[in-house]
Write an enzyme that holds these catalytic residues in place. Structure first.
Site, short mmCIF file in Angstrom:
data_model
loop_
_atom_site.label_atom_id
_atom_site.label_comp_id
_atom_site.label_asym_id
_atom_site.label_seq_id
_atom_site.Cartn_x
_atom_site.Cartn_y
_atom_site.Cartn_z
N HIS A 478 -3.59 3.35 -8.72
CA HIS A 478 -4.08 3.02 -7.46
C HIS A 478 -3.19 3.00 -6.25
O HIS A 478 -2.00 2.79 -6.48
CB HIS A 478 -4.58 1.32 -7.61
CG HIS A 478 -5.18 0.85 -6.39
ND1 HIS A 478 -6.01 1.70 -5.79
CD2 HIS A 478 -4.63 -0.06 -5.70
CE1 HIS A 478 -6.35 0.90 -4.83
NE2 HIS A 478 -5.76 -0.22 -4.55
N ASP A 495 -4.52 -3.03 0.65
CA ASP A 495 -5.02 -2.47 -0.31
C ASP A 495 -6.80 -2.33 -0.35
O ASP A 495 -7.45 -3.31 0.22
CB ASP A 495 -4.75 -3.63 -1.46
CG ASP A 495 -5.38 -2.71 -2.89
OD1 ASP A 495 -6.56 -2.52 -3.05
OD2 ASP A 495 -4.25 -2.91 -3.76
N CYS A 548 -8.73 5.81 -2.97
CA CYS A 548 -7.55 4.84 -2.62
C CYS A 548 -6.91 5.50 -1.87
O CYS A 548 -5.96 4.87 -1.14
CB CYS A 548 -7.20 3.96 -3.79
SG CYS A 548 -6.98 5.22 -5.38
#
Length: 589
Positions: A478, A495, A548
């Site tokens: 990630h 995030d 991401c």
């Protein structure tokens, strides 16, 4: 006195024994009336016999009676058949009487005789009610279970063996029994009533199923770990729920793991799923409805198709999203109330949105020209994976690196580092805040080796003269971003999955403290510094498991210009294309 009579009778008996008609001719003539799964039973004789056969047995019966009358030791291989008065069928004596002159020890000890054991009920005509399975057990061979495809044989198909015993002779056209050279014991096992014959089990198929189950189990464990772990990327995209797509996925056609030129990013790429990407509330609702077993109404399907088509073209959906959805939903009276509430939330957000912000969103969605589209398609098309397409900032971008910018692919370190350097160059030329960007390998090195491991990474650079410092963070699978704003003395963790990064901010703040001692010989006043993780409602969130890296790059793009973060998930396909062109031309649009 009567010896001449005995010789004549013996001659007649031998003549009758040799004149038995062949069994194969009868089998070919009676094949249509035979039962497919009947077994070879030496004690069973069909009900209908040719007239010659009846005449032969009548002669044998007469000879047997004559020999018994005169008291001569005359033996027959079979006992006379008794005709049933009810249906005219012939019933033979039990199998134990057929081997009347042999002992049990002799029967089991011989290597060439078979022991016929029958289980299950039989009908009055001597035929088993249930299909049978032939089981061959040898001393030197493993146990084999084969279905018997033989037809019912007549008594003439049995050859007479020494000692008055009969050995069953199978039909070569229908019997699948493998005849071992060692002793064999044949068992007739009747299946349970009403079940019939089952499909033969294949060992190879069982192995494939186990392998697929193992792959599927590992995939579920990986997805579960990515969904509940603290340092991985949960996958929230909607996959096709049909069984066909699941099998394609287990056969490794839908998922793949790659390594690009030794970088540490794992390319865990879903290649075959499609996602209709809209705004958060509506898309989350559609996700819930897909997971449920209920039917999706036609109006919702029409809305989804419209959204998908416009998202592919890269058009803006926000300004008229609420009107389009509400108009579509009012067409049907049976629309879901929950969906109406979600749409009303979107309408409220759109009304509260200012005109300037809408203009900013429109400016972000610049359309690509035909020449740009062709150039992007060529870069993403087939070709040598190690072909260098762009080189700058001591980095080389190959075709394999560029192809990570395809839809639903994960970005690798090379692409992210190259794009971050483009942001630095853009800020220098266009008068944006002074920007410094660390490599994606910086934080792992700092975390594992401490400050001394990265002490020389800022050689010739004074971090405290910068205004914004960006640190891309790679946490297993990630991507996220840490923004150090030296003007406000704060650290922010961004995030796209809403995870928290307090520990990461603390490590970076300690790095700034050590850097200040080394470069300026002064300590930072840590009481003046703050750090926090951005909440999901404060920044855009990804709606799939592959963007991401794109969100990290766009976070950096907007923040480096001091611009509010207003992009959404549905813009990612266009952003990916723009990034391909920007890397090829080493210039941001």
């Amino acid at each position: 006195m009567y010896r001449w009579l005995v010789r004549i009778l013996g001659t007649i008996f031998r003549f009758c024994d040799r004149s038995v008609p062949p069994a194969r001719a009868l089998l070919k003539r009676r094949r249509s009336d035979s039962t497919l799964f009947s077994t070879v039973d030496t004690d069973e004789i069909p009900a209908k016999r040719p007239r010659l056969d009846c005449f032969i047995h009548q002669v044998k019966n007469s000879l047997y009676n004559a020999a018994s009358l005169f008291g001569f030791p005359f033996q027959l291989t079979t006992k006379p058949m008794v005709t049933s008065a009810c249906n005219g069928t012939r019933n033979v004596a039990p199998s134990g009487e057929v081997f009347s002159n042999s002992s049990s020890c002799e029967l089991t000890g011989s290597g060439s005789w078979n022991n016929m054991l029958k289980l299950g009920n039989k009908s009055p005509n001597g035929i088993s009610d249930y299909p049978k399975i032939r089981v061959t057990v040898t001393r030197d061979q493993p146990r084999r279970v084969l279905p018997s495809f033989g037809f019912t044989l007549n008594s003439e198909g049995c050859n007479r063996r020494p000692g008055g015993r009969r050995h069953s002779k199978g039909n070569p056209e229908s019997s699948l029994m493998w005849k071992p050279q060692e002793q064999a014991v044949t068992e007739m096992i009747s299946e349970e009533s009403g079940k019939g014959l089952r499909r033969p089990h294949c060992t190879v198929e069982e192995g494939v199923q186990k392998e697929e189950r193992e792959k599927y189990r590992k995939l579920l464990e990986r997805l579960k770990e990515s969904g509940h772990g603290n340092s991985v990327c949960p996958v929230t995209s909607n996959y096709h729920s049909s069984q066909r797509s699941q099998m394609d996925t287990l056969k490794t056609k839908g998922w793949g793991e790659e390594q690009n030129h030794g970088v540490k990013t794992t390319q865990f790429v879903p290649k075959q799923y499609r996602l209709v990407e809209t705004r958060g509330p509506l898309c989350s609702l559609r996700s819930e409805k897909r997971c449920s077993k209920g039917k999706i109404t036609d109006t919702e399907t029409m809305v989804g198709i419209r959204f998908e088509n416009e998202s592919r073209r890269g058009y803006q959906l926000e300004p008229d999203l609420s009107e389009e959805v509400s108009a579509r939903l009012r067409l049907g009276s049976g629309s879901n109330g929950l969906l109406r509430r979600k749409v009303s939330i979107i309408e409220t957000k759109e009304k509260n949105c200012s005109g300037k912000e809408r203009d900013r969103r429109t400016d972000d969605l610049l359309e690509l020209t035909e020449d740009m589209e062709k150039e992007i398609s060529n870069a993403l098309g087939h070709g040598p994976q190690d072909e260098i397409l762009s080189s700058a900032f001591k980095l080389r971008i190959t075709r394999g690196d560029i192809q990570t910018l395809k839809n639903y692919h994960w970005l690798n370190d090379e692409v992210i580092n190259f794009y971050m350097n483009l942001l630095v160059e853009r800020n220098k030329k266009q008068g944006y805040p002074a920007l410094h960007v660390f490599s994606t390998f910086f934080y792992p090195k700092l975390k594992s080796g401490g400050y001394q491991a990265v002490k020389r990474w800022t050689k010739g650079v004074n971090l405290f003269e910068q205004e914004i410092i960006l640190v891309p963070i790679h946490r297993k699978v990630h991507w996220s971003l840490v923004v150090i704003d030296l003007r406000k003395k704060c650290l922010k963790y961004l995030d796209s999955m809403g995870q928290k990064g307090h520990r990461i901010c603390e490590i970076l703040l300690q790095y700034l403290q050590d850097e200040s001692k080394t470069k300026r010989n002064s300590d930072l006043n840590l009481l003046e510094w703050t750090h926090h993780s951005m909440k999901p409602h404060e920044i855009p969130q990804q709606l799939n498991g592959s963007d991401c890296g794109m969100f990290t790059c766009k976070y950096a793009d907007y923040i480096s210009r001091d611009k509010p973060i207003t992009f959404t998930q549905h813009q990612m396909p266009l952003f990916r294309k723009k990034m391909v062109w920007e890397i090829l031309h080493q210039q941001l649009l």
